[in-house]
Every structure is written in C-alpha cells, then in structure tokens.
Design a protein around this motif. Structure first.
Motif, PDB file in Angstrom:
ATOM      1  N   ARG A   1       1.129   2.293  -9.469  1.00 55.77           N
ATOM      2  CA  ARG A   1       2.462   2.774  -9.778  1.00 55.77           C
ATOM      3  C   ARG A   1       3.473   1.635  -9.863  1.00 55.77           C
ATOM      4  O   ARG A   1       4.370   1.644 -10.693  1.00 55.77           O
ATOM      5  CB  ARG A   1       2.895   3.767  -8.699  1.00 55.77           C
ATOM      6  N   THR A   2       3.318   0.646  -8.975  1.00 57.19           N
ATOM      7  CA  THR A   2       4.295  -0.429  -8.853  1.00 57.19           C
ATOM      8  C   THR A   2       3.588  -1.777  -8.817  1.00 57.19           C
ATOM      9  O   THR A   2       2.545  -1.925  -8.174  1.00 57.19           O
ATOM     10  CB  THR A   2       5.121  -0.270  -7.547  1.00 57.19           C
TER      11      THR A   2
ATOM     12  N   GLU B   1      17.865  -8.149 -10.578  1.00 59.33           N
ATOM     13  CA  GLU B   1      17.710  -7.008 -11.489  1.00 59.33           C
ATOM     14  C   GLU B   1      16.283  -6.974 -12.032  1.00 59.33           C
ATOM     15  O   GLU B   1      16.032  -7.240 -13.204  1.00 59.33           O
ATOM     16  CB  GLU B   1      18.713  -7.106 -12.639  1.00 59.33           C
ATOM     17  N   PRO B   2      15.328  -6.659 -11.182  1.00 58.03           N
ATOM     18  CA  PRO B   2      13.935  -6.623 -11.660  1.00 58.03           C
ATOM     19  C   PRO B   2      13.668  -5.351 -12.464  1.00 58.03           C
ATOM     20  O   PRO B   2      14.430  -4.379 -12.379  1.00 58.03           O
ATOM     21  CB  PRO B   2      13.140  -6.619 -10.348  1.00 58.03           C
ATOM     22  N   PRO B   3      12.590  -5.336 -13.246  1.00 56.53           N
ATOM     23  CA  PRO B   3      12.184  -4.093 -13.906  1.00 56.53           C
ATOM     24  C   PRO B   3      11.920  -2.994 -12.878  1.00 56.53           C
ATOM     25  O   PRO B   3      11.616  -3.276 -11.718  1.00 56.53           O
ATOM     26  CB  PRO B   3      10.911  -4.498 -14.657  1.00 56.53           C
ATOM     27  N   ALA B   4      12.030  -1.754 -13.303  1.00 57.20           N
ATOM     28  CA  ALA B   4      11.909  -0.624 -12.375  1.00 57.20           C
ATOM     29  C   ALA B   4      10.545  -0.554 -11.708  1.00 57.20           C
ATOM     30  O   ALA B   4      10.410   0.035 -10.628  1.00 57.20           O
ATOM     31  CB  ALA B   4      12.193   0.678 -13.128  1.00 57.20           C
ATOM     32  N   HIS B   5       9.530  -1.147 -12.313  1.00 59.54           N
ATOM     33  CA  HIS B   5       8.173  -1.043 -11.775  1.00 59.54           C
ATOM     34  C   HIS B   5       7.802  -2.259 -10.910  1.00 59.54           C
ATOM     35  O   HIS B   5       6.623  -2.412 -10.551  1.00 59.54           O
ATOM     36  CB  HIS B   5       7.169  -0.932 -12.927  1.00 59.54           C
TER      37      HIS B   5
ATOM     38  N   ARG C   1       0.834  -1.207   0.000  1.00 60.94           N
ATOM     39  CA  ARG C   1       0.000   0.000   0.000  1.00 60.94           C
ATOM     40  C   ARG C   1       0.865   1.253   0.000  1.00 60.94           C
ATOM     41  O   ARG C   1       0.568   2.223  -0.713  1.00 60.94           O
ATOM     42  CB  ARG C   1      -0.911  -0.014   1.217  1.00 60.94           C
ATOM     43  N   ALA C   2       1.963   1.254   0.794  1.00 59.67           N
ATOM     44  CA  ALA C   2       2.854   2.413   0.847  1.00 59.67           C
ATOM     45  C   ALA C   2       3.553   2.634  -0.491  1.00 59.67           C
ATOM     46  O   ALA C   2       3.765   3.778  -0.920  1.00 59.67           O
ATOM     47  CB  ALA C   2       3.876   2.222   1.957  1.00 59.67           C
ATOM     48  N   LEU C   3       3.926   1.543  -1.168  1.00 60.13           N
ATOM     49  CA  LEU C   3       4.585   1.672  -2.471  1.00 60.13           C
ATOM     50  C   LEU C   3       3.653   2.263  -3.532  1.00 60.13           C
ATOM     51  O   LEU C   3       4.104   2.949  -4.461  1.00 60.13           O
ATOM     52  CB  LEU C   3       5.092   0.306  -2.931  1.00 60.13           C
ATOM     53  N   ASN C   4       2.356   2.015  -3.405  1.00 59.48           N
ATOM     54  CA  ASN C   4       1.388   2.453  -4.410  1.00 59.48           C
ATOM     55  C   ASN C   4       0.441   3.531  -3.886  1.00 59.48           C
ATOM     56  O   ASN C   4      -0.639   3.725  -4.460  1.00 59.48           O
ATOM     57  CB  ASN C   4       0.560   1.251  -4.893  1.00 59.48           C
TER      58      ASN C   4
ATOM     59  N   SER D   1       5.037 -12.293 -15.943  1.00 57.50           N
ATOM     60  CA  SER D   1       4.131 -11.207 -15.582  1.00 57.50           C
ATOM     61  C   SER D   1       4.891  -9.954 -15.182  1.00 57.50           C
ATOM     62  O   SER D   1       4.405  -8.835 -15.390  1.00 57.50           O
ATOM     63  CB  SER D   1       3.223 -11.654 -14.445  1.00 57.50           C
ATOM     64  N   ALA D   2       6.101 -10.132 -14.612  1.00 55.03           N
ATOM     65  CA  ALA D   2       6.873  -8.966 -14.173  1.00 55.03           C
ATOM     66  C   ALA D   2       7.340  -8.107 -15.340  1.00 55.03           C
ATOM     67  O   ALA D   2       7.660  -6.916 -15.145  1.00 55.03           O
ATOM     68  CB  ALA D   2       8.076  -9.430 -13.357  1.00 55.03           C
ATOM     69  N   GLN D   3       7.363  -8.642 -16.544  1.00 56.16           N
ATOM     70  CA  GLN D   3       7.831  -7.858 -17.695  1.00 56.16           C
ATOM     71  C   GLN D   3       6.817  -6.798 -18.130  1.00 56.16           C
ATOM     72  O   GLN D   3       7.189  -5.831 -18.800  1.00 56.16           O
ATOM     73  CB  GLN D   3       8.134  -8.794 -18.878  1.00 56.16           C
ATOM     74  N   TYR D   4       5.575  -6.958 -17.730  1.00 57.45           N
ATOM     75  CA  TYR D   4       4.537  -6.010 -18.148  1.00 57.45           C
ATOM     76  C   TYR D   4       4.355  -4.929 -17.085  1.00 57.45           C
ATOM     77  O   TYR D   4       4.459  -5.188 -15.884  1.00 57.45           O
ATOM     78  CB  TYR D   4       3.214  -6.736 -18.392  1.00 57.45           C
ATOM     79  N   THR D   5       4.056  -3.731 -17.539  1.00 59.57           N
ATOM     80  CA  THR D   5       3.870  -2.619 -16.614  1.00 59.57           C
ATOM     81  C   THR D   5       2.570  -2.786 -15.837  1.00 59.57           C
ATOM     82  O   THR D   5       1.662  -3.521 -16.273  1.00 59.57           O
ATOM     83  CB  THR D   5       3.828  -1.293 -17.390  1.00 59.57           C
TER      84      THR D   5
END
Length: 617
Positions: A149-150, A175-179, A81-84, A140-144
């Motif tokens: 936000r995250t 090395e995960p995607p930035a999102h 919740r804090a991240l988003n 699934s992690a490859q998609y925004t």
C-alpha cells in the motif's frame, strides 16, 4: 510475550517438523519484537502512534532517536509493517488499512521484518552519504509501490548524510507523494539539521529501566530452557545500560558459559565485574579508616580480574547508593538491589553522615579521573583508597568550631565506628548557643558573638546596637593576636592568616585615608578593582582575629597610594641602584645573561624613607 515471539520466530525460520537442524540464531535476533506489543519500555511512543493511526493522522516522516540497541531499526520495521498491514484474507472483513493492532502475520509482514520487501527500502546513511544516493531515493519515490500500500524509506544513522544530501531531501520530505513515508533513525540527534527535524514527528526511544530489562531477560531465559539467578539477571541488566540488544548479547554469552545455568559469579567473571558484596566490604574498611584491610581488599579484587577503574567506579556507585538510601529511604532507592544489598546499605546509611558521603563521592570522582589518565592505574587507585581512609577520622565542622573557641578537640574517630557506639543519625549538629567565633566568616551567617557594623553607600557607619556583656565576653574569648598599629600591620596580619585574595586587594586596590589604632578605625578609599564588600570583610576578620571591635569606613576621596604600588616602585629603584654598584657591574659584565632575581634586606637594616612614609598612616 517472549514465548509468543519465540514461536513466531520459529515459524519464520523453518517448520517444526523439518528434519534438518535449524541454524542457531542469536537471542538479539530471535527475540526481536515483531509488534508494538512486544516493545518494552516505550509505552509513550506506542500510545501516541496508536492514537494517531486510529484517527488517521499519519505523518509523512518519523524521526526515531535513542542510544544503541534500544530498538530504533526494529521500531522502524514494525512501523513499516503497520503502514502496510494487510490480512491474508481481506475479503471477509479483515483488516486492510494502516493499523497498530496486528493480530497475526499479514501478507507483507514476514518480508518487511526480514528486510527484503520491495516496497520497504532500508538505506544505511553511513555508507550512502552523498547527494547522488538521495537523488536515487527521490527518483524512486515518484513511482507507486509494487505490491504494498505504501512505499517506505527507512534511513538508518541519518545524521551521517552530508549537508548537500540533507538539502536535496528537504523538498521531497516536506511534500512527498501520497504513497510515500520516510522513517529515520539516529543515535546523534544533534547532528540532524533542524530543517529536517521540523518536517518529522520525533520519538525519543528511552533507555529501558533495569528492573524491566531483568524481567524481560527472565522470560527469555525460561523460553530458552535456561536457569538464571535473579542476581545474575540484575548484573546483566545493569551492564546493558538500558540497551536491550546489548543485554541479550550478554545473556546469550552467559547461557553458553554456564551451560544453561546463569549465576552471578559467572557473569562477574565474564564481564570482569567486582563482586558488589566485596565492594561493600572494601567500602566499610575505608569508612573505618582500616587502611591495611582496604588495600588487601583491593588487591584481592584485582587478582580476581577487576580493573582498577572498575573498583573505583563501583565504590562511587556504592557511596551514591548509600546516600540515596539515607536521603529517601530503602524502598525508593533500591529498586535494582537484592534484599541483602538493601540490608547492608540501610545499615551503612544509618551510621554515616551525609557530609562525609558527599566528601567521599567527590574524592572518588576525582580519583576516577586520575586512574583513567595515569600510566599505572593500580597505583593511582591505591592512592585514592589511602586518601579516603585518612580522611575517615577528620573532625566534623562543628568540632572544628568548638576547637577554635577554646574547647578541647575530641579524639579523632573514624567515620564508621562500630554500630553499637553510634546513634542512628550521625549528621553533624551545630551548637546554636556557642559563643565561639566563626571559622568561615566569609560565607556563613554571623554566629553568636559577632558585632553587626555596616558601612553605607555614602561611606558613613550605620548606627548599630551597643555591645552587651555577652558580646563583649564573646570577643574577649577569641584567640587574641597583637593589635595592628598601622595599615602595614593589618596587611601583614592578613598575610599571616593566609587570606591571599584579601591581602592582594589591600595592597593594590585600597588607598588609605586614615588609620586610628586606638579607636580601632580605618578610613579607606576603594579603587575600581576592589570588591565592594571589602570593607565589611576586613572589619569582620579583624574582629575575629584580634578579639576587639574595629570599624572600617569608606571614604569618598583617595588618600595615600596603595602600599603595593609604593613597594614595587621602591624595589625597582633599589634594583637600579644595585646594578650601578661596582661589584654588581663587574658580575653582570662577566655573566651577561645573569639576572637579579630577588633583593633581600639584611637583618637589622633600618627602613628607608619610603617605608616610614607607608607606615605613617
């Protein structure tokens, strides 16, 4: 805090003006924390996260570990919740970035806390353990993210993943995607590979302390309109063992059982706990050596539903509490105790010695193991109480020492005498002026009256002070035994004193070089298996047992063969000779499976040549 959470929960579950009755929600879910401010007992983690978010140092992975019910999954949801976090109206300068401070429900908060947000995926590793499940997460992690936000992946019980699944996750985790952010939760941190731990920030969620839990339960009881006694809340907090969820489940049941009034008696009945006051009564009976009262007290507790293991465990806790009060005082040791319990503990601590408490603790812990593995726990528990009651009036070590010195042994008295007949400090005192020989010369420092003779590494006796009159008096006051006239007599004396270890070494690991009974001198050569301190040990014990001075010197050259070796060879020869006797041969032929187990000498038979040779030294 609890009231605020209750209001928030009601806003989530339904409107206040709805006519339809709301379904009942258990306390563990109704009062689940929604913000970091609601978390109790985890201030270190909250401070670390607050500083990290404020400086923008947000990790790509978090590892939450702790016992069951301590709040791992709830913390993961609050962190997601804090991240988003996004305020409902972000156009007026409202918060629209990752933050620990969340003043109200944001756009995504409700869905995240209820576990149904499309960008916050919760996976149970216990049922999704394979590589294919992890590959779906990686894909699934490859998609925004869809709306937030995250994208956050919460993997509960992560230690259940297979080795292949862990390996498949490593590269994406590093090395995960930035999102993307990963949050793991586990109760078995040791089963998580270090390669995964090294890629995460680890937070150990601590067990919540008993006073903190009791205060939290009090707030929830008031919010629910229930009345709860302080003693009852302490019992629930103790039974929870640091788990908030377990404690809330017990409190929920206690409120229903007591129809809105939670009492200590109802909680004990519900959990099968023994009344602590009655446990103290049982302990006092044991400490007094009053066995009938102790057995009757145990029977009464058992009739009221207390299990045998629970009673022994509660007795051990009582002994520990008494020892803590005696060691550090009433206040530091009694944070979770009632005023009445503190008073009783202080009284017992002033009347019991620490050595006795330590002995009682060891016996109870051993007894707890016996109760756990015996077919009849009640009988085992009674035997534990009997042993404790019969050890209550054993003499103290200083009384034993005085008795060995010739003083009259004091009358046996229980460990817990009436308060008016005992002083406040009952720790055993040692008479430093006594000249009695030591009962435990093998371990303690030399007492007054012992002779300081030391054998050097070269086998020579070091010069020592001459015996003065007091030392001579000390040795002469010992309980004299006949002086050994040979080395065989020395070994026999050691056996009579039941020093099995020393006797075995003297028989098998010592070669006698010279024995002088008149001068009290023994020259020996130590074989490889003999302990280096054997010479001094033998000298001290001979001084103690015979009341005279002995000198034991180490020789550089071997002498006679060890008497144990000589005896075994002689016995083997006698056995072979005996087998050749016509009568014995007839018996062995009639009973082929028979064996000669032991050969005993007839009374009055003289020693053979080997015996005389072994005693000639």
């Amino acid at each position: 805090m609890a009231k605020k959470k209750s209001d928030a929960s009601e806003g989530v579950t339904g409107s206040a003006g709805s006519e339809a009755p709301k379904p009942y929600v258990v306390l563990a879910r109704k009062y689940r924390p929604a913000t970091f401010d609601d978390l109790i007992g985890q201030s270190a983690m909250v401070t670390t996260l607050r500083n990290a978010f404020a400086s923008g140092r947000i990790a790509q992975g978090y590892m939450l570990t702790g016992v069951r019910g301590v709040g791992k999954t709830t913390t993961a949801r609050i962190l997601a919740r804090a991240l988003n976090y996004e305020a409902p109206d972000s156009g007026n300068g409202a918060i629209d970035k990752p933050t620990i401070d969340m003043p109200g429900l944001g756009v995504h908060c409700k869905d995240i806390m209820e576990g149904r947000h499309p960008d916050v995926l919760e996976i149970d590793a216990a049922s999704n353990t394979g590589v294919d499940n992890i590959r779906e997460i990686i894909e699934s992690a490859q998609y925004t993210p869809l709306v937030a936000r995250t994208k956050v992946f919460i993997i509960d019980e992560v230690h259940m993943l297979s080795k292949g699944a862990f390996n498949a996750l490593l590269k994406t985790l590093e090395e995960p995607p930035a999102h993307v952010r990963f949050i793991f939760a586990t109760t078995e941190i040791r089963k998580v590979p270090v390669t995964v731990l090294s890629r995460c920030q680890r937070f150990d969620l601590r067990r919540v302390e008993q006073p903190v839990l009791a205060a939290h339960f009090k707030k929830i009881s008031e919010s629910e309109g229930a009345e709860a006694d302080a003693d009852a809340l302490q019992l629930i907090a103790r039974a929870a063992e640091g788990s908030v969820r377990d404690g809330l489940s017990i409190l929920d049941q206690a409120i229903a059982m007591g129809e809105g009034h939670v009492t200590a008696a109802s909680v004990r009945d519900m959990l099968g706990l023994a009344d602590r006051g009655r446990i103290f009564d049982l302990a006092e009976a044991i400490f007094r050596g009053d066995l009938p009262a102790a057995l009757n007290g145990f029977a009464s507790l058992h009739r009221d539903g207390a299990e045998a293991s629970e009673v022994i465990g509660d007795l051990a806790e009582a002994v520990h509490a008494i020892a803590r009060v005696k060691a550090v005082g009433e206040e530091p040791a009694g944070e979770s105790l009632t005023a009445e319990e503190k008073k009783r503990l202080s009284d017992l601590a002033s009347r019991l010695s620490m050595p006795y408490l330590s002995r009682a603790w060891q016996m109870l812990i051993k007894g707890l193991e016996e109760v756990g593995r015996t077919p009849n726990p009640d009988v085992a528990a009674e035997m534990v109480l009997i042993r404790l009651a019969y050890t209550a009036d054993l003499p103290t070590p200083d009384e034993l020492i005085r008795g060995l010195g010739g003083s009259a042994m004091p009358a046996r008295r229980p460990a817990l005498a009436p308060a008016e007949t005992r002083t406040s400090d009952t720790r055993p005192t040692v008479n430093t002026t006594t000249t009695a020989p030591r009962a435990d010369a093998e371990h303690d420092d030399l007492a007054t009256g012992d002779v300081f003779d030391f054998v050097g590494d070269d086998g020579e006796l070091d010069d020592g002070d001459a015996l003065d009159d007091d030392e001579q008096t000390s040795l002469s006051s010992a309980s004299r035994l006949p002086d050994p006239r040979s080395f065989v007599d020395v070994v026999t004396l050691v056996g009579e004193k039941r020093d099995v270890k020393l006797k075995m070494h003297l028989e098998n690991d010592v070669s006698l070089v010279k024995f002088d009974a008149v001068a009290g001198s023994i020259d020996v050569f130590l074989l490889p298996d003999a302990p280096p301190e054997l010479a001094n040990d033998l000298r001290e014990k001979l001084n103690l047992w015979t009341g005279r001075r002995w000198v034991v010197v180490l020789s550089k050259d071997a002498g006679q063969r060890p008497i144990g070796v000589v005896r075994r060879e002689r016995e083997a020869a006698e056995l072979e000779q005996l087998k050749q006797h016509p009568a014995m041969r007839a018996v062995l032929q009639a009973f082929p499976d028979a064996k000669i187990a032991e050969v005993r000498r007839l009374p009055g038979r003289t020693l053979d040549a080997d015996d005389k040779e072994s005693e000639a030294g």
